[in-house]
Design a protein around this motif. Structure first.
Motif, PDB file in Angstrom:
ATOM      1  N   THR A   1      -9.702 -11.448   4.589  1.00 17.69           N
ATOM      2  CA  THR A   1      -8.288 -12.151   4.097  1.00 17.69           C
ATOM      3  C   THR A   1      -7.558 -11.150   3.363  1.00 17.69           C
ATOM      4  O   THR A   1      -6.141 -10.822   3.536  1.00 17.69           O
ATOM      5  N   HIS A   2      -8.131 -10.376   2.365  1.00 17.18           N
ATOM      6  CA  HIS A   2      -7.305  -9.365   1.653  1.00 17.18           C
ATOM      7  C   HIS A   2      -6.895  -8.326   2.650  1.00 17.18           C
ATOM      8  O   HIS A   2      -5.803  -7.707   2.244  1.00 17.18           O
ATOM      9  N   GLY A   3      -7.699  -7.810   3.361  1.00 20.52           N
ATOM     10  CA  GLY A   3      -7.470  -6.841   4.354  1.00 20.52           C
ATOM     11  C   GLY A   3      -6.284  -7.216   5.372  1.00 20.52           C
ATOM     12  O   GLY A   3      -5.318  -6.493   5.554  1.00 20.52           O
ATOM     13  N   VAL A   4      -6.179  -8.601   5.631  1.00 17.54           N
ATOM     14  CA  VAL A   4      -5.080  -9.016   6.352  1.00 17.54           C
ATOM     15  C   VAL A   4      -3.666  -9.010   5.674  1.00 17.54           C
ATOM     16  O   VAL A   4      -2.689  -8.492   5.994  1.00 17.54           O
ATOM     17  N   PHE A   5      -3.726  -9.330   4.350  1.00 15.25           N
ATOM     18  CA  PHE A   5      -2.732  -9.380   3.369  1.00 15.25           C
ATOM     19  C   PHE A   5      -2.385  -7.882   3.415  1.00 15.25           C
ATOM     20  O   PHE A   5      -1.035  -7.492   3.431  1.00 15.25           O
ATOM     21  N   ILE A   6      -3.021  -6.777   3.366  1.00 15.39           N
ATOM     22  CA  ILE A   6      -2.740  -5.317   3.257  1.00 15.39           C
ATOM     23  C   ILE A   6      -2.001  -4.943   4.566  1.00 15.39           C
ATOM     24  O   ILE A   6      -1.043  -4.304   4.301  1.00 15.39           O
ATOM     25  N   GLY A   7      -2.543  -5.424   5.635  1.00 15.03           N
ATOM     26  CA  GLY A   7      -1.812  -4.987   6.905  1.00 15.03           C
ATOM     27  C   GLY A   7      -0.302  -5.718   7.009  1.00 15.03           C
ATOM     28  O   GLY A   7       0.449  -5.312   7.517  1.00 15.03           O
ATOM     29  N   SER A   8      -0.409  -6.883   6.582  1.00 14.54           N
ATOM     30  CA  SER A   8       0.978  -7.762   6.636  1.00 14.54           C
ATOM     31  C   SER A   8       1.953  -7.116   5.798  1.00 14.54           C
ATOM     32  O   SER A   8       3.352  -7.256   6.112  1.00 14.54           O
ATOM     33  N   ALA A   9       1.585  -6.289   4.841  1.00 13.89           N
ATOM     34  CA  ALA A   9       2.394  -5.631   3.758  1.00 13.89           C
ATOM     35  C   ALA A   9       2.867  -4.308   3.976  1.00 13.89           C
ATOM     36  O   ALA A   9       3.239  -3.637   3.517  1.00 13.89           O
ATOM     37  N   MET A  10       1.995  -3.633   5.325  1.00 14.10           N
ATOM     38  CA  MET A  10       2.043  -2.216   5.571  1.00 14.10           C
ATOM     39  C   MET A  10       3.677  -1.676   5.615  1.00 14.10           C
ATOM     40  O   MET A  10       4.447  -2.433   6.002  1.00 14.10           O
ATOM     41  N   ALA A  11       3.586  -0.579   5.204  1.00 14.31           N
ATOM     42  CA  ALA A  11       5.006  -0.010   5.157  1.00 14.31           C
ATOM     43  C   ALA A  11       4.807   1.705   5.252  1.00 14.31           C
ATOM     44  O   ALA A  11       3.981   2.069   5.117  1.00 14.31           O
ATOM     45  N   SER A  12       6.227   2.053   5.651  1.00 14.41           N
ATOM     46  CA  SER A  12       6.028   3.399   5.550  1.00 14.41           C
ATOM     47  C   SER A  12       7.455   3.883   5.252  1.00 14.41           C
ATOM     48  O   SER A  12       8.656   3.339   5.367  1.00 14.41           O
ATOM     49  N   GLU A  13       7.662   5.019   4.478  1.00 13.22           N
ATOM     50  CA  GLU A  13       8.949   5.611   4.054  1.00 13.22           C
ATOM     51  C   GLU A  13       9.408   6.605   5.383  1.00 13.22           C
ATOM     52  O   GLU A  13       8.882   7.256   5.679  1.00 13.22           O
TER      53      GLU A  13
ATOM     54  N   ARG B   1       9.274  -1.880   5.959  1.00 13.55           N
ATOM     55  CA  ARG B   1       7.832  -2.743   6.045  1.00 13.55           C
ATOM     56  C   ARG B   1       7.500  -3.066   8.004  1.00 13.55           C
ATOM     57  O   ARG B   1       8.438  -3.316   8.527  1.00 13.55           O
ATOM     58  N   ASP B   2       6.247  -2.537   8.238  1.00 16.27           N
ATOM     59  CA  ASP B   2       5.887  -2.768   9.648  1.00 16.27           C
ATOM     60  C   ASP B   2       4.394  -3.359   9.469  1.00 16.27           C
ATOM     61  O   ASP B   2       3.651  -2.449   9.624  1.00 16.27           O
ATOM     62  N   PRO B   3       4.384  -4.398   9.470  1.00 16.72           N
ATOM     63  CA  PRO B   3       3.056  -5.080   9.472  1.00 16.72           C
ATOM     64  C   PRO B   3       2.186  -4.822  10.584  1.00 16.72           C
ATOM     65  O   PRO B   3       2.611  -4.872  11.557  1.00 16.72           O
ATOM     66  N   MET B   4       1.100  -4.375  10.288  1.00 14.74           N
ATOM     67  CA  MET B   4       0.020  -3.797  11.185  1.00 14.74           C
ATOM     68  C   MET B   4       0.645  -2.941  12.339  1.00 14.74           C
ATOM     69  O   MET B   4      -0.011  -2.779  13.430  1.00 14.74           O
ATOM     70  N   ALA B   5       1.654  -2.192  11.752  1.00 15.56           N
ATOM     71  CA  ALA B   5       2.537  -1.481  12.856  1.00 15.56           C
ATOM     72  C   ALA B   5       2.842  -2.085  14.074  1.00 15.56           C
ATOM     73  O   ALA B   5       3.137  -1.405  15.158  1.00 15.56           O
ATOM     74  N   MET B   6       3.074  -3.439  14.047  1.00 15.35           N
ATOM     75  CA  MET B   6       3.447  -3.984  15.256  1.00 15.35           C
ATOM     76  C   MET B   6       4.919  -4.552  15.191  1.00 15.35           C
ATOM     77  O   MET B   6       5.234  -5.577  15.884  1.00 15.35           O
ATOM     78  N   LEU B   7       5.572  -4.302  14.269  1.00 16.04           N
ATOM     79  CA  LEU B   7       7.049  -4.585  14.168  1.00 16.04           C
ATOM     80  C   LEU B   7       7.684  -4.861  15.592  1.00 16.04           C
ATOM     81  O   LEU B   7       8.254  -5.927  15.873  1.00 16.04           O
ATOM     82  N   PRO B   8       7.671  -3.687  16.206  1.00 16.51           N
ATOM     83  CA  PRO B   8       8.440  -3.792  17.546  1.00 16.51           C
ATOM     84  C   PRO B   8       7.574  -4.313  18.657  1.00 16.51           C
ATOM     85  O   PRO B   8       7.989  -4.258  19.981  1.00 16.51           O
TER      86      PRO B   8
END
Ligand code: OXD
Ligand code: MN
Length: 596
Positions: A426-438, A452-459
């Motif tokens: 669950t904590h890992g899913v939280f990390i993925g859901s908050a994923m971001a890149s500059e 923010r690009d949750p799990m790199a799945m935004l598009p």
């Protein structure tokens, strides 16, 4: 029409499309080399493609797209579900009825004077219980030849499908490549994709992003599996055991490089080796033993060319040396080979740029690459996976490979440490859901802006992202105590002058080793506010020009920076409204408390 199937659902759908499009001829793609060779010859004759130096690059071709058609078009990509709220806040939505009408009006009669190619293809090894079939109808030979590399095509796919209705309908019409009328539309409730007015790979190779991510993520949600924007690699240790990891990164974070990593000499000599299963997409299910298994649904690599060289990614470069289609790279007229920025320091003096114009390498300006570069910054190679020197022996495995670790990551100059481990799924899913890149200086716009690009799945997520997070949580419940361990990495911490501190590339193997050792209970870590972080001595830096204090620096968790990060995550979460799972909101509260 010499049909390759008697499947009624397919024949009925095709009949409709024939009436709509009015092609002069219809040709089924049977997957034979003979047929593909005939199509290559036609494409060369018409100028759609250029045959390259057959001694240096056997079987290789060059193609140029229209200059206004060189990348995926997110603002023209739609998820057409009957209810708007089901597409969610991160997708463009249109009512399916309205969109079908609009698209059919654009497509109507557009195959007149042209051939309609019918491509039966499989995402995943043909016959694998994890694979799925599709049909793509197209009027472009370029699409046929690319699909024949990126997927498994031909009659066998139809034989395995039989009379089933479980196949994805894909319609591509080049029309006149007008950007004003360009649409990439997914209809997840109908297993349908329609793409019009583009001829660029990411928009028209419908098996890839459109099917294997957008439609498949929706199917996975409904059917209890996952379609993710992840590479898959196997890490072999000196005992010859191979452990597999799946990793999601936003674009420009080096997914293909990590998938094809060559360990540094010190680790290579010890016997470490990386095997590539996939570089972009993973389909994952719970296996019979209760663990997570993954296949790469693709059969080739559609990689970005610029930046690839012998040092940065030897295996990718090797993969492009035969039977590869290059798109929008620079053509060296002296020896009829290809070139791109970052390949070497010898730009060709007698060359055509990606637009097919005479190119003057002395005018190259890093700040204006599209106008001045030899190769377009998003120029591509389409290379068969079998060409890759480190392709995994499990690449064709119909059951897939067991995944020991899931890795998320992004480009963060100061925030995330080099690596950390989540406390649980669950904590890992939280990390993925908050994923971001500059954002970097390489892209237009301000530098250092966090996207923010949750799990790199935004598009690529084909439904509401709140439901997608919930699906991840449900998969965790299914996996129970066999849940895969989730990690986060950040190769991109910088010093005060903005230089990268961690060497990256092959040395990332040192971090992979810690990750696998953690999965096996063989490595230490320290519990911090954000999860388990290795102590400096837990990462093997033998042979690296880096002292332990520098490593310590990139493993630190700065509470002030993370407090700001938590505030930004809270803001990001507002988008998902009441579809944000309560368990993730609770994780945010835990983070905030840990930081107090
Ligand atoms: C890709 C992408 O081309 O993610 O793989 O854009
Ligand atoms: Mn991708």
């Amino acid at each position: 029409m010499n049909s390759l199937t008697s499947n009624k659902s397919i024949l009925d759908w095709l009949q409709d499309k024939i009436e709509l499009l009015n092609p002069d001829q219809i040709e089924w793609i049977d997957g034979s080399e003979e047929q593909l060779e005939k199509l290559r010859k036609i494409a060369i004759e018409t100028g759609e493609m250029t045959l390259l130096n057959q001694e240096k690059l056997p079987g290789c071709l060059l193609h140029r797209t229209a200059p206004n058609d060189v990348a995926r078009v997110e603002d023209r990509t739609f998820i057409c579900t009957s209810k708007e709220e089901d597409a969610g806040p991160t997708n463009h939505w249109c009512d399916p009825k309205e969109m079908y009408e609009k698209l059919y009006n654009i497509a109507r009669g557009s195959y007149k004077g042209r051939t309609m190619y019918v491509i039966p293809y499989s995402m995943g090894p043909i016959g694998s219980p994890l694979a799925k079939a599709g049909i793509e109808v197209t009027d472009s030979i370029y699409v046929v030849l690319n699909m024949a590399i990126m997927t498994r095509v031909g009659k066998k796919v139809m034989d395995v499908l039989g009379d089933s209705n479980d196949w994805v309908r894909g319609l591509h019409c080049k029309v006149d490549v007008n950007p004003e009328d360009r649409y990439i539309c997914q209809f997840p409730e109908d297993n349908t994709i329609i793409s019009v007015n583009s001829a660029y790979g990411g928009n028209v190779l419908l098996g890839k992003k459109c099917f294997a991510l957008r439609i498949a993520s929706y199917q996975g949600w409904k059917e209890g599996w996952m379609a993710e924007h992840m590479l898959i690699l196997g890490l072999e240790n000196p005992q010859g055991e191979v452990k597999y990891v799946a990793a999601a990164f936003p674009s420009a974070c080096g997914k293909t490089n990590l998938a094809m990593l060559i360990p540094p000499e010190y680790l290579r000599k010890k016997g470490y080796k990386v095997w590539t299963v996939g570089d972009d997409i993973a389909w994952m299910r719970v296996g019979k033993d209760g663990r997570l298994y993954a296949i790469n649904p693709e059969n080739g690599f559609f990689g970005v060319a610029p930046g690839i060289n012998e040092k940065s990614n030897f295996n990718a470069l090797e993969s492009t040396k035969k039977n590869t289609i290059f798109t929008n790279v620079c053509l060296n007229l002296d020896d009829n080979t290809v070139w791109w920025e970052g390949l070497d320091n010898n730009p060709p003096h007698n060359a055509l740029n990606w637009r097919g114009e005479k190119w003057d390498y002395t005018k190259y300006d890093k700040a204006n690459k599209v106008q001045t570069a030899g190769a377009h910054p998003n120029s591509r190679f389409t290379a068969p996976a079998v060409n890759c020197p480190c392709i995994s022996s499990e690449f064709e495995s119909s059951q897939g490979v067991p995944i020991s670790a899931i890795i998320f990551g992004g480009r963060r100059a100061k925030c995330a440490p080099l690596v950390y481990q989540s406390r649980d799924w669950t904590h890992g899913v939280f990390i993925g859901s908050a994923m971001a890149s500059e954002t970097t200086a390489a892209a237009a716009g301000a530098v250092g802006v966090v996207r923010r690009d949750p799990m790199a799945m935004l598009p690529f997520c084909g439904y509401h992202m709140g439901d997608y997070f919930n699906h991840w949580l449900e998969m965790g419940e299914k996996l129970g105590d066999k849940a895969t361990i989730i990690f986060n990495v950040n190769w991109f911490r910088t010093d005060d002058e903005g230089n990268f501190i961690w060497p990256g590339y092959g040395d990332n193997c040192r971090v992979l080793n810690w990750i696998i050792d953690r999965c096996e209970g063989k490595a230490d870590a320290e519990e911090t506010a954000i999860g388990y972080v290795p102590r400096p001595e837990d990462i093997d830096i033998t042979g690296l020009d880096m002292d332990i204090n520098t490593l310590k620096d990139i493993l630190t968790v700065d509470k002030d920076i993370w407090t700001k990060e938590a505030e930004e995550i809270e803001e990001h979460y507002k988008k998902f409204g009441d579809r944000l799972p309560a368990a993730l909101r609770a994780q945010l509260e835990i983070l905030k408390n840990n930081l107090k």
